[in-house]
Design a protein around this motif. Structure first.
Motif, PDB file in Angstrom:
ATOM      1  N   SER A 337       4.070  15.113   4.591  1.00  0.00           N
ATOM      2  CA  SER A 337       3.377  16.209   3.560  1.00  0.00           C
ATOM      3  C   SER A 337       3.832  17.539   3.489  1.00  0.00           C
ATOM      4  O   SER A 337       3.784  18.225   2.432  1.00  0.00           O
ATOM      5  N   LEU A 346       1.820  15.633   8.311  1.00  0.00           N
ATOM      6  CA  LEU A 346       1.582  14.203   8.397  1.00  0.00           C
ATOM      7  C   LEU A 346       2.816  13.327   7.831  1.00  0.00           C
ATOM      8  O   LEU A 346       3.281  13.637   6.793  1.00  0.00           O
ATOM      9  N   PHE A 348       3.746   9.401   6.550  1.00  0.00           N
ATOM     10  CA  PHE A 348       3.251   8.142   5.975  1.00  0.00           C
ATOM     11  C   PHE A 348       4.287   7.197   5.946  1.00  0.00           C
ATOM     12  O   PHE A 348       5.438   7.333   5.466  1.00  0.00           O
ATOM     13  N   THR A 361       0.109   6.116   9.387  1.00  0.00           N
ATOM     14  CA  THR A 361       0.133   7.833   9.461  1.00  0.00           C
ATOM     15  C   THR A 361       0.137   8.362  10.849  1.00  0.00           C
ATOM     16  O   THR A 361       0.012   7.737  11.854  1.00  0.00           O
ATOM     17  N   ARG A 363       0.326  12.279  12.786  1.00  0.00           N
ATOM     18  CA  ARG A 363       0.022  13.714  12.603  1.00  0.00           C
ATOM     19  C   ARG A 363       0.912  14.247  13.733  1.00  0.00           C
ATOM     20  O   ARG A 363       0.780  13.983  14.901  1.00  0.00           O
ATOM     21  N   PHE A 390       3.665  12.347  -1.381  1.00  0.00           N
ATOM     22  CA  PHE A 390       2.322  12.909  -1.022  1.00  0.00           C
ATOM     23  C   PHE A 390       2.064  14.131  -1.803  1.00  0.00           C
ATOM     24  O   PHE A 390       2.837  15.032  -1.781  1.00  0.00           O
ATOM     25  N   TYR A 395      -1.459  10.306  -0.800  1.00  0.00           N
ATOM     26  CA  TYR A 395      -0.383   9.570  -0.637  1.00  0.00           C
ATOM     27  C   TYR A 395      -0.224   8.309  -1.710  1.00  0.00           C
ATOM     28  O   TYR A 395      -0.998   7.552  -1.966  1.00  0.00           O
ATOM     29  N   VAL A 409      -6.004  10.426   2.281  1.00  0.00           N
ATOM     30  CA  VAL A 409      -6.054  10.201   3.812  1.00  0.00           C
ATOM     31  C   VAL A 409      -7.395  10.667   4.465  1.00  0.00           C
ATOM     32  O   VAL A 409      -7.422   9.745   5.412  1.00  0.00           O
ATOM     33  N   GLU A 412      -9.332   7.332   3.987  1.00  0.00           N
ATOM     34  CA  GLU A 412      -8.731   6.174   4.043  1.00  0.00           C
ATOM     35  C   GLU A 412      -9.104   5.201   3.064  1.00  0.00           C
ATOM     36  O   GLU A 412      -9.433   4.115   3.185  1.00  0.00           O
TER      37      GLU A 412
END
Lengths: 552, 180
Positions: A337, A346, A348, A361, A363, A390, A395, A409, A412
């Protein structure tokens, strides 16, 4: 007609022409204009011009004085002979079929008696054939008092027991070698010592290694930085790596994205900074995305059949390794991100599994507990993943079966969206060959769709209408497409690049080179002509990995 | 259009069986019908057909960066090389090739040469590009900086000071340069 001439400032073609010039012609070519200067001053080109008449394989080292290159007459070369107990100047003259006087002159010898105090003598080259396929080392010989291209007939530096390396045993000897290395490399003590140590104490191997690294640094150095007048700091615009398909030799394939910027402002070769890329990291890695100077890479773990991800920045060589996860494989597609220096970063990863899609994902902000969180969704019917990105907390991934998926995100939430080029019977195959998601400068989602041979369209996604709209203009921005893709500002000094699209990597595999597209409304897109740039080697199919410039 | 030129010159070399032709369209809209083995020397064409299985013989491939004049020159070269290859598939008759190439470039003006280099670069014909850039290098051999600028139509964008510095640095390269 005249419009064509600009192309002779295109480094690609120019290099081909200049590579066929002799040393003096090449030196004058440096004085033609800035672009010519940049190409003709390239050390590789100069070395090639120097060695090619003699069919030498390699010339190692850099001369202290650039005028060393001016003349590549046979007198520039000499054979190094290590003096043995039984040697006399006369016996050496017979051995090498040269005149006694020539040996004495070359080595500045007043008498025959001086030879035992010396480690070696330089022998003039009488038969140029011995140079064929040989390696010469540029050395400042203390006795000859000039720089000479020295050929060692005894063999390769590191395979020679009892050679110079044996002297490294004594501290004083070592000091001497470091001093001489330091001088010939023109580096500090520590650097000389480093190269000596990685070459097992063999000074010539150290010099070769250093010379290889130099070439390598030079490639990067000259491609990375652009200094603009009036700016207090060196501004890194962007650069790219053209990876060979097999990702084997990084130093050969570093490439420049912004040759075109040569027109804008000449690269200051002399004020460049050196960047050494940790090629260990890059070799064999798959590049997924680039943001703010960082690259997201994955490496296949052959034992566990999974892929591990890492973030790498070539600007500071920082590496952030992400935890391993058994879910991800070689086909996983990933993005991130923002710069990993931000706690919001983040990562992905989308993996298409058996009847399932996995979105993982991670962080980065949580330094202690860096873990992957994986959510799975039903379905693998969308096919392979073309591109992921992203944008604005969501995403997105483009599937090759002409749908787009999105993953919100915070909630979800997995959703399917239309594709800008929907699948129809006619469009199903071979029609739109490559599709790529890009984040626009203002946070919109864009997709670039390319059809062979020369059609490219850009669409913008409107979230509220769930519809794609064609983008007609880029304004003061340029679009870079390749293994990684992005939009960069093209204003001020770079305004000549405004409204251009630069295609590389998988986008150009059919041509084996980069193509450049231009917007010219109302005619629309057409294939650039003289702007076909940054192709170093037209034959191999390089992938372009554009690196987004770091944030300021 | 005047595709007749292309097809007539090829008919002499065509064998008994009907040869496959490939249509190439230049920037000024002229369509050339080119014998397949000749067209395949153009890497851009070869990869176009290799990558796109669904293109047919009827497909006209546009070459927006190649002028008709340059195309004539390029086809002349490629046809000659195809002919050499056909006659001696093992090893090209080197002397004949050299004689052909020498005669071929003698007829080309500097302007034509430059245009063909650009076209050969675009069409990705490495052999021709290598040959032509060699010719260009030969034509600027031992020539003054001013001559080279004029030859390639390159503008001098150095400041007088920069240029003076460079000339001083490369002073040794300016001895015995040909008169313009």
């Amino acid at each position: 007609m005249n419009s064509h001439f600009g192309a002779f400032t295109c480094p690609d073609t120019l290099r081909l022409i200049l590579s066929k010039l002799a040393v003096t012609d090449l030196a004058r070519a440096c004085c033609v204009c800035r672009v010519w200067n940049a190409v003709a001053c390239d050390n590789d080109l100069i070395v090639d011009a120097f060695r090619s008449p003699w069919k030498l394989r390699e010339v190692v080292g850099r001369p202290i004085n650039s005028s060393f290159w001016r003349d590549n007459g046979i007198a520039k070369f000499a054979v190094s002979h290590r003096i043995a107990r039984s040697d006399t100047v006369q016996s050496l003259a017979v051995k090498y079929s040269v005149q006694v006087m020539d040996i004495k002159r070359l080595n500045n010898m007043m008498s025959d008696h001086g030879i035992y105090s010396r480690e070696r003598l330089l022998i003039p080259v009488s038969n140029p054939d011995i140079l064929i396929d040989g390696t010469c080392y540029i050395e400042l010989d203390t006795h000859a008092k000039r720089e000479v291209a020295v050929l060692y007939l005894e063999g390769e530096p590191d395979r020679k027991p009892g050679s110079l390396s044996t002297r490294v045993t004594s501290a004083q000897g070592k000091r001497m070698i470091i001093d001489s290395l330091r001088r010939s490399m023109r580096v500090d003590d520590a650097t000389a010592q480093y190269y000596l140590s990685i070459s097992n104490g063999d000074p010539r191997a150290a010099l070769s290694k250093y010379s290889a690294d130099l070439g390598w640094e030079r490639n990067i150095g000259s491609t990375v930085l652009f200094q603009f007048p009036g700016r207090p700091v060196v501004e890194v615009l962007q650069f790219c790596f053209g990876f060979l398909e097999d990702l084997l030799s990084i130093k050969d394939v570093l490439n420049i994205i912004a040759e075109q910027l040569l027109y804008v402002e000449q690269i200051q070769f002399r004020s460049k900074r050196n960047y050494i890329l940790d090629n260990e990291i890059l070799i064999g890695a798959k590049v997924h995305a680039s943001k703010h100077g960082w690259l997201l890479l994955s490496r296949k773990n052959h034992v566990r059949m999974s892929s591990s991800f890492l973030l790498y920045t070539p600007f500071t060589h920082k590496i952030i390794r992400l935890p391993e996860s058994h879910i991800m494989n070689d086909d996983s597609m990933a993005t991130f991100s923002t710069a990993p220096t931000s706690p919001d970063c983040l990562i992905f990863v989308l993996t298409v599994g058996c009847r399932k899609l996995y979105v993982s994902t991670c962080r980065l902000g949580n330094k202690i507990m860096k873990v992957w969180r994986t959510v799975s969704f039903d379905g693998d019917q969308h096919g392979k993943v073309d591109s992921v990105i992203f944008v604005g907390g969501v995403y997105y991934c483009l599937f090759c079966n002409k749908v787009m998926g999105s993953f919100k995100v915070d909630q979800e939430d997995w959703k399917i969206h239309p594709h800008p080029v929907p699948a129809t019977a006619a469009h199903q195959k071979n029609e739109w060959n490559e599709n790529c998601l890009i984040e626009s400068h203002d946070g919109n989602l864009l997709v670039a769709c390319r059809r062979f041979p020369d059609s490219l369209q850009i669409f913008r996604y409107d979230q509220s209408e769930i519809k794609w709209f064609k983008v007609e203009k880029l304004g003061y921005r340029m679009l870079l497409l390749g293994v990684t893709s992005m939009i960069l500002p093209a204003d001020e000094e770079a305004s000549k690049l405004a409204n251009t699209i630069h295609v590389g990597g998988q986008y150009c595999s059919s041509f084996g080179s980069c193509l450049c597209y231009f917007y010219e409304p109302p005619r629309g897109l057409f294939l650039g002509n003289k702007e076909k740039i940054w192709i170093y080697d037209r034959i191999d199919k390089k992938k372009k990995i554009w690196i987004q410039p770091p944030q300021h | 259009m005047s595709s007749s030129i292309a097809s007539s010159s090829s008919s002499s070399s065509s064998s008994s069986k009907k040869e496959k032709k490939i249509s190439l369209k230049t920037s000024d809209g002229e369509v050339f019908e080119v014998e397949e083995p000749v067209a395949m020397q153009l890497e851009i064409v070869r990869s176009f057909f290799a990558d796109n299985e669904d293109v047919t013989e009827q497909t006209v491939m546009p070459l927006p960066n190649v002028s008709t004049a340059a195309m004539h020159g390029i086809l002349e070269y490629c046809r000659a090389h195809e002919e050499f290859r056909r006659r001696m598939p093992e090893a090209a008759p080197e002397e004949e090739v050299r004689a052909f190439e020498a005669g071929y470039v003698d007829r080309k003006s500097n302007e034509e040469l430059k245009e063909m280099i650009l076209a050969a670069n675009y069409l990705n014909i490495s052999k021709l590009l290598d040959f032509l850039t060699g010719v260009a290098a030969k034509r600027i051999e031992n020539k003054s900086v001013e001559y080279v600028r004029a030859f390639f139509g390159v503008e001098n964008d150095f400041t007088p000071e920069e240029e003076a510095n460079l000339r001083r640095e490369y002073e040794w390269a300016f001895e015995g340069v040909d008169e313009d």
